[in-house]
Each structure stands twice: as structure tokens, then as C-alpha cells.
Scaffold this motif. Structure first.
Motif, PDB file in Angstrom:
ATOM      1  N   ALA A   7       0.815  -1.216   0.000  1.00 13.24           N
ATOM      2  CA  ALA A   7       0.000   0.000   0.000  1.00 13.24           C
ATOM      3  C   ALA A   7       0.844   1.259   0.000  1.00 13.24           C
ATOM      4  CB  ALA A   7      -0.931  -0.005   1.211  1.00 13.24           C
ATOM      5  N   ASP A   8       2.067   1.177   0.477  1.00 15.52           N
ATOM      6  CA  ASP A   8       2.932   2.355   0.512  1.00 15.52           C
ATOM      7  C   ASP A   8       3.250   2.889  -0.882  1.00 15.52           C
ATOM      8  OD1 ASP A   8       2.992   2.303   3.244  1.00 15.52           O
ATOM      9  OD2 ASP A   8       4.983   1.381   3.404  1.00 15.52           O
ATOM     10  N   PHE A   9       3.005   2.087  -1.921  1.00 19.32           N
ATOM     11  CA  PHE A   9       3.332   2.484  -3.286  1.00 19.32           C
ATOM     12  C   PHE A   9       2.128   2.971  -4.083  1.00 19.32           C
ATOM     13  CE2 PHE A   9       6.904   0.018  -1.991  1.00 19.32           C
ATOM     14  CZ  PHE A   9       7.987   0.485  -2.720  1.00 19.32           C
ATOM     15  N   VAL A  10       0.928   2.876  -3.514  1.00 12.97           N
ATOM     16  CA  VAL A  10      -0.269   3.075  -4.328  1.00 12.97           C
ATOM     17  C   VAL A  10      -0.378   4.503  -4.868  1.00 12.97           C
ATOM     18  CG1 VAL A  10      -1.845   3.684  -2.438  1.00 12.97           C
ATOM     19  CG2 VAL A  10      -2.719   2.472  -4.458  1.00 12.97           C
ATOM     20  N   GLU A  11       0.134   5.479  -4.137  1.00 18.20           N
ATOM     21  CA  GLU A  11       0.039   6.865  -4.608  1.00 18.20           C
ATOM     22  C   GLU A  11       0.921   7.130  -5.821  1.00 18.20           C
ATOM     23  OE1 GLU A  11      -0.167   9.729  -1.015  1.00 18.20           O
ATOM     24  OE2 GLU A  11       0.603   7.831  -0.228  1.00 18.20           O
ATOM     25  N   TYR A  12       1.848   6.205  -6.112  1.00 16.04           N
ATOM     26  CA  TYR A  12       2.780   6.414  -7.216  1.00 16.04           C
ATOM     27  C   TYR A  12       2.337   5.712  -8.499  1.00 16.04           C
ATOM     28  CZ  TYR A  12       5.514   7.373  -3.004  1.00 16.04           C
ATOM     29  OH  TYR A  12       5.933   7.831  -1.779  1.00 16.04           O
ATOM     30  N   ILE A  13       1.205   5.007  -8.474  1.00 15.30           N
ATOM     31  CA  ILE A  13       0.759   4.264  -9.656  1.00 15.30           C
ATOM     32  C   ILE A  13       0.310   5.216 -10.760  1.00 15.30           C
ATOM     33  CG2 ILE A  13      -0.968   2.651 -10.540  1.00 15.30           C
ATOM     34  CD1 ILE A  13      -0.910   1.300  -7.776  1.00 15.30           C
ATOM     35  N   SER A  14      -0.450   6.243 -10.420  1.00 12.13           N
ATOM     36  CA  SER A  14      -0.912   7.215 -11.404  1.00 12.13           C
ATOM     37  C   SER A  14       0.279   7.797 -12.172  1.00 12.13           C
ATOM     38  CB  SER A  14      -1.664   8.339 -10.692  1.00 12.13           C
ATOM     39  OG  SER A  14      -2.097   9.320 -11.594  1.00 12.13           O
ATOM     40  N   PRO A  15       0.131   7.960 -13.497  1.00  7.18           N
ATOM     41  CA  PRO A  15      -1.092   7.965 -14.315  1.00  7.18           C
ATOM     42  C   PRO A  15      -1.490   6.602 -14.890  1.00  7.18           C
ATOM     43  CG  PRO A  15       0.726   8.697 -15.652  1.00  7.18           C
ATOM     44  CD  PRO A  15       1.294   8.462 -14.264  1.00  7.18           C
ATOM     45  N   THR A  16      -0.868   5.519 -14.438  1.00  7.89           N
ATOM     46  CA  THR A  16      -1.283   4.195 -14.909  1.00  7.89           C
ATOM     47  C   THR A  16      -2.672   3.869 -14.353  1.00  7.89           C
ATOM     48  OG1 THR A  16       1.019   3.471 -14.944  1.00  7.89           O
ATOM     49  CG2 THR A  16      -0.668   1.757 -14.972  1.00  7.89           C
ATOM     50  N   PRO A  17      -3.625   3.484 -15.179  1.00  4.54           N
ATOM     51  CA  PRO A  17      -4.996   3.218 -14.716  1.00  4.54           C
ATOM     52  C   PRO A  17      -5.043   1.988 -13.800  1.00  4.54           C
ATOM     53  CG  PRO A  17      -4.949   3.582 -17.086  1.00  4.54           C
ATOM     54  CD  PRO A  17      -3.535   3.400 -16.652  1.00  4.54           C
ATOM     55  N   LEU A  18      -5.680   2.152 -12.647  1.00  3.21           N
ATOM     56  CA  LEU A  18      -5.753   1.120 -11.616  1.00  3.21           C
ATOM     57  C   LEU A  18      -7.190   0.680 -11.389  1.00  3.21           C
ATOM     58  CD1 LEU A  18      -4.801  -0.503  -9.039  1.00  3.21           C
ATOM     59  CD2 LEU A  18      -5.080   1.659  -7.776  1.00  3.21           C
ATOM     60  N   LEU A  19      -7.425  -0.626 -11.455  1.00  2.23           N
ATOM     61  CA  LEU A  19      -8.698  -1.226 -11.053  1.00  2.23           C
ATOM     62  C   LEU A  19      -8.447  -2.131  -9.866  1.00  2.23           C
ATOM     63  CD1 LEU A  19     -11.726  -1.957 -11.482  1.00  2.23           C
ATOM     64  CD2 LEU A  19     -10.943  -3.788 -13.013  1.00  2.23           C
ATOM     65  N   MET A  20      -9.180  -1.909  -8.762  1.00  2.00           N
ATOM     66  CA  MET A  20      -9.095  -2.786  -7.598  1.00  2.00           C
ATOM     67  C   MET A  20     -10.423  -3.509  -7.419  1.00  2.00           C
ATOM     68  SD  MET A  20      -6.768  -0.762  -4.762  1.00  2.00           S
ATOM     69  CE  MET A  20      -6.700  -2.220  -3.701  1.00  2.00           C
ATOM     70  N   LEU A  21     -10.316  -4.809  -7.104  1.00  2.00           N
ATOM     71  CA  LEU A  21     -11.489  -5.675  -6.980  1.00  2.00           C
ATOM     72  C   LEU A  21     -11.454  -6.414  -5.638  1.00  2.00           C
ATOM     73  CD1 LEU A  21     -11.449  -7.235 -10.586  1.00  2.00           C
ATOM     74  CD2 LEU A  21     -12.888  -5.339  -9.770  1.00  2.00           C
ATOM     75  N   PRO A  22     -11.752  -5.747  -4.533  1.00  2.00           N
ATOM     76  CA  PRO A  22     -11.842  -6.469  -3.255  1.00  2.00           C
ATOM     77  C   PRO A  22     -13.172  -7.210  -3.139  1.00  2.00           C
ATOM     78  CG  PRO A  22     -12.332  -4.146  -2.937  1.00  2.00           C
ATOM     79  CD  PRO A  22     -11.993  -4.307  -4.395  1.00  2.00           C
ATOM     80  N   ALA A  23     -13.199  -8.226  -2.279  1.00  2.00           N
ATOM     81  CA  ALA A  23     -14.434  -8.958  -1.985  1.00  2.00           C
ATOM     82  C   ALA A  23     -15.041  -8.413  -0.696  1.00  2.00           C
ATOM     83  CB  ALA A  23     -14.156 -10.448  -1.857  1.00  2.00           C
ATOM     84  N   VAL A  24     -16.355  -8.344  -0.651  1.00  3.57           N
ATOM     85  CA  VAL A  24     -17.028  -7.656   0.441  1.00  3.57           C
ATOM     86  C   VAL A  24     -16.839  -8.371   1.779  1.00  3.57           C
ATOM     87  CG1 VAL A  24     -19.263  -8.798   0.072  1.00  3.57           C
ATOM     88  CG2 VAL A  24     -19.182  -6.523   1.113  1.00  3.57           C
TER      89      VAL A  24
END
Length: 299
Positions: A227-244
């Protein structure tokens, strides 16, 4: 569906898997690089996702993590998350050498433990142009403390220290089961749904899965925070699919991580628990991933 066996070098270790060529016309196509999560092997449903991608006009490159399945590597059954991240990047490099692959349209897909890996890979490797992360393990430090009772943590630390001393003295790494029927027994993934999914898939579709990892793998799990890297992903498009109802990689941690990401991004919360994504929820999880890749890699 035609696929071929592949192998490629990764810093002196040979990794093996499958290449699914696109079913679309043309000489080169966007390509999705895929590996599995904690201890799992490619036969545990990754072929189904690859087939969906290939039907939609995408190549899919699926490989076993080092030390697991058909891939080489020692010690066997050891999971080093940072080495697995480097191997994703080796797989991307290998993909770019294939004539069927459009070098400028690479996507990465990961699930569970590798759902965390692809967050890191897409943040640091700009060859990646789209990423899908399902059921992601986003914070090993906090996740481990959700899975292990507080009064058991001290015992785990003592085992880690004893294993470190034993390895220093030349002994082989200690091992623990991945899953156990008794959730209070020592295991890496102490949830009832983990036991059911791994033992069922291991006995029916993935006979080379082994119910064992090194104890050091569990220690490294608790040190790993993609999670420490998630702010650096943009501008690459990110889709996250967690289960409820995910009790293995908790849903709230994934949503919290998503909120830290920058656009372009999207989240879809899938029904069921962690392992329902692969089975009852497969049609939905694969369609969402496929549509995301087609949108950003095919256009």
C-alpha cells in the motif's frame, strides 16, 4: 484455445508458465502478465482468466513464481515478495521479446498476494500501462495481526528468531503448513475458507501445489506493505477488486488503500469472500478485469 509452454531466465533462475496468444487478427497485441498469490500455482484458476483475456484480443503470459510449481528456484516453497516483484519485471522483459507482443501495451494482473505485487510493479515500472489488483493483500504488517491472535504473536516471533539462528548455523529453513483444518493450529493462512479452497483445488486441478511454505515466508509477509506504493501508480490506470466479506485480506484495508490512489482509478466490490472471486464470482471478476484492460490497452 491454443497455448504454449514458455520458460525464461530471471537472474539465474528459470521461470516457467504458459503463453496464450490473442484470438484477434493482427501480428502483435496488448499482453497481460500474470502470476498467482501466496503459495498458489498457475493451475489454480489462472488458466481461466488467461482464456478470457485471449478471447478478448489480449495475449496473456502466465508464470509460476520462483520456488513454486514448474518454476525453478531454491529454497523450494519460499515466498520473498520483493523477489516476486522483480520476477514480474523479468516476465515483462521476456514478453517484450516475443513477436506477438506490442511492447507499448503491457498490463499486469495479480490476485491476493500478487494483487499487492502488481500495485508495486505498476508504481515503479512505467512499461506497465494498466493494472488490475483483485483480493489484494495491501498491508502485511496489519494483515498478519488480523489473522493471528494477539496472544499467539509472541510465539511467532520466537519461532522467527529461532529459525534465523538455525539458518545462521547452517540448518535448512523451517517450514509451516499453508493451511490447516484447525484454524488455531500453526499455519500461514489460518482461515476456514483458505483450508477449503487450497485443499480442494490442490486435489482436483493443481496436484503440484504443496501445503508448505518456509517459516521465513510468513515473517516476510509481515514486513511487506505494498500500500505504501499506491500513490505512485498514477497515471497508470488502476482497477481494484476487493471482496465484500474477505477475512483473509481484509476488505477495509483494500478500500483504505484505494482511497489513497490517484486517478485514473476504479473500485468494484465483489460479492462473497476472498476465494469466491475465483469460483462463483469468476464471471464477474474476469469480465471487469478484461473490460479494464481492453479499455486502456486496446482503446
Amino acid at each position: 484455445m491454443t497455448r504454449r509452454d514458455i520458460e525464461f531466465g530471471a537472474e539465474g533462475v528459470t521461470l516457467r508458465g504458459w503463453f496464450y496468444p490473442s484470438e484477434a487478427a493482427g501480428e502483435s497485441h496488448p499482453t497481460i502478465v500474470m502470476a498467482h498469490g501466496f503459495s498458489a500455482v498457475k493451475e489454480q484458476y489462472l488458466d481461466r482468466y488467461a482464456e478470457v483475456f485471449a478471447d478478448a484480443g489480449l495475449n496473456a503470459l502466465v508464470f509460476d513464481n520462483r520456488n513454486f510449481g514448474d518454476s525453478d528456484g531454491e529454497p523450494r516453497q519460499e515466498i520473498d515478495p520483493w523477489q516476486q516483484i522483480r520476477d514480474y519485471r523479468h516476465a515483462i522483459t521476456y514478453a517484450t521479446t516475443l513477436g506477438e507482443v506490442n511492447d507499448d501495451r503491457i498490463g499486469v494482473w495479480g490476485s491476493s498476494y500478487s494483487g499487492g505485487h502488481v500495485l508495486v510493479v505498476s508504481a515503479i515500472d512505467r512499461r506497465v500501462k494498466a493494472v488490475v489488483s483483485q483480493g489484494a493483500m495491501v498491508d502485511g504488517y496489519r494483515n498478519l495481526r488480523r489473522l493471528v491472535r494477539p496472544d499467539f504473536l509472541g510465539g511467532f516471533r520466537a519461532q522467527f528468531d529461532a529459525d534465523r539462528l538455525a539458518r545462521f548455523n547452517g540448518d535448512a529453513p523451517a517450514t509451516v503448513p499453508v493451511v490447516d483444518e484447525n484454524p488455531l493450529a500453526p499455519s500461514a493462512l489460518p482461515t476456514a475458507d483458505s483450508y477449503q479452497w487450497f485443499t480442494h483445488s490442490g486435489s482436483t486441478i493443481a496436484p503440484n501445489w504443496r501445503n508448505e511454505v518456509t517459516l521465513r515466508s510468513v515473517e516476510m509477509f509481515g514486513e511487506y506493505v505494498p500500500a505504501d506504493f499506491v500513490e505512485y501508480i498514477s497515471p497508470t490506470p488502476l482497477l481494484m477488486l476487493p471482496a465484500v466479506d474477505d477475512v483473509l485480506t481484509p476488505t477495509d484495508l483494500a478500500i483504505e488503500t484505494y482511497e489513497r490512489a490517484r486517478a485514473p482509478k476504479r473500485i468494484e466490490i465483489l460479492p462473497g469472500g476472498h476465494f469466491d472471486i475465483y469460483t462463483d464470482g469468476f464471471a464477474q471478476s474476469s469480465a471487469l478485469a478484461c473490460d479494464w484492460f481492453v479499455k486502456y490497452l486496446v482503446g
